[in-house]
Design a protein around this motif. Sequence first.
Motif, mmCIF file in Angstrom:
data_model
loop_
_atom_site.group_PDB
_atom_site.id
_atom_site.type_symbol
_atom_site.label_atom_id
_atom_site.label_comp_id
_atom_site.label_asym_id
_atom_site.label_seq_id
_atom_site.Cartn_x
_atom_site.Cartn_y
_atom_site.Cartn_z
ATOM 1 N N MET A 1 0.844 -1.186 0.000
ATOM 2 C CA MET A 1 0.000 0.000 0.000
ATOM 3 C C MET A 1 0.882 1.240 0.000
ATOM 4 O O MET A 1 1.981 1.236 0.518
ATOM 5 C CB MET A 1 -0.892 0.030 1.230
ATOM 6 N N SER A 2 0.347 2.295 -0.537
ATOM 7 C CA SER A 2 1.115 3.527 -0.563
ATOM 8 C C SER A 2 0.931 4.281 0.749
ATOM 9 O O SER A 2 0.055 3.990 1.545
ATOM 10 C CB SER A 2 0.656 4.400 -1.734
ATOM 11 N N LEU A 3 1.768 5.276 0.937
ATOM 12 C CA LEU A 3 1.685 6.078 2.157
ATOM 13 C C LEU A 3 0.371 6.814 2.254
ATOM 14 O O LEU A 3 -0.182 6.981 3.331
ATOM 15 C CB LEU A 3 2.854 7.063 2.222
ATOM 16 N N LYS A 7 -2.431 6.609 5.251
ATOM 17 C CA LYS A 7 -2.926 7.779 5.979
ATOM 18 C C LYS A 7 -4.454 7.766 6.015
ATOM 19 O O LYS A 7 -5.059 8.013 7.041
ATOM 20 C CB LYS A 7 -2.416 9.053 5.319
ATOM 21 N N TYR A 8 -5.071 7.460 4.883
ATOM 22 C CA TYR A 8 -6.518 7.498 4.797
ATOM 23 C C TYR A 8 -7.161 6.119 4.938
ATOM 24 O O TYR A 8 -8.351 6.005 5.029
ATOM 25 C CB TYR A 8 -6.957 8.113 3.458
ATOM 26 N N GLU A 9 -6.353 5.075 4.931
ATOM 27 C CA GLU A 9 -6.743 3.679 5.041
ATOM 28 C C GLU A 9 -7.458 3.160 3.807
ATOM 29 O O GLU A 9 -7.197 2.072 3.369
ATOM 30 C CB GLU A 9 -7.583 3.430 6.299
ATOM 31 N N LEU A 56 -4.557 7.434 -6.870
ATOM 32 C CA LEU A 56 -4.425 6.595 -5.680
ATOM 33 C C LEU A 56 -4.533 5.119 -6.040
ATOM 34 O O LEU A 56 -3.799 4.279 -5.501
ATOM 35 C CB LEU A 56 -5.483 6.960 -4.644
ATOM 36 N N MET A 57 -5.441 4.800 -6.938
ATOM 37 C CA MET A 57 -5.601 3.412 -7.352
ATOM 38 C C MET A 57 -4.334 2.914 -8.045
ATOM 39 O O MET A 57 -3.896 1.796 -7.816
ATOM 40 C CB MET A 57 -6.809 3.271 -8.277
ATOM 41 N N ARG A 58 -3.742 3.757 -8.898
ATOM 42 C CA ARG A 58 -2.496 3.384 -9.581
ATOM 43 C C ARG A 58 -1.374 3.181 -8.576
ATOM 44 O O ARG A 58 -0.599 2.231 -8.674
ATOM 45 C CB ARG A 58 -2.097 4.447 -10.600
ATOM 46 N N GLU A 59 -1.271 4.083 -7.601
ATOM 47 C CA GLU A 59 -0.226 3.977 -6.590
ATOM 48 C C GLU A 59 -0.396 2.717 -5.750
ATOM 49 O O GLU A 59 0.578 2.113 -5.322
ATOM 50 C CB GLU A 59 -0.226 5.211 -5.689
ATOM 51 N N ALA A 60 -1.634 2.331 -5.504
ATOM 52 C CA ALA A 60 -1.905 1.142 -4.700
ATOM 53 C C ALA A 60 -1.715 -0.137 -5.506
ATOM 54 O O ALA A 60 -1.727 -1.223 -4.961
ATOM 55 C CB ALA A 60 -3.326 1.201 -4.148
#
Length: 95
Positions: A1-3, A7-9, A56-60
């Motif tokens: 998971m990304s940072l 932070k937001y879960e 966010l989806m790409r980072e995850a």
Amino acid sequence: MSLVLLKYETVKDFCVTATKEEEELIAEEEQELTPEEKRKLERKLKKERKKKEKQLMREAGISIKKVVPQKPSGSERALAYLTRLSTFLAMVSDI
């Protein structure tokens, strides 16, 4: 998971937070804007929200691919056309 997700879960938590911030901006500017300007601002914020969500989806590492139904091949389309045409001509010749 990304940072960011830590932070937001979840992505939804992030989107809810972003939405609250955007609503505050809209509330401040709402008093000064015409209805058309309000719609433009809301569309812009919605577009930015979707962009953040995709990022966010790409980072995850979650990929979202649209399911595209398979289109019939040219020969299948030609066969369907000729079948309909022959049915139509058979009906017309009976009249």
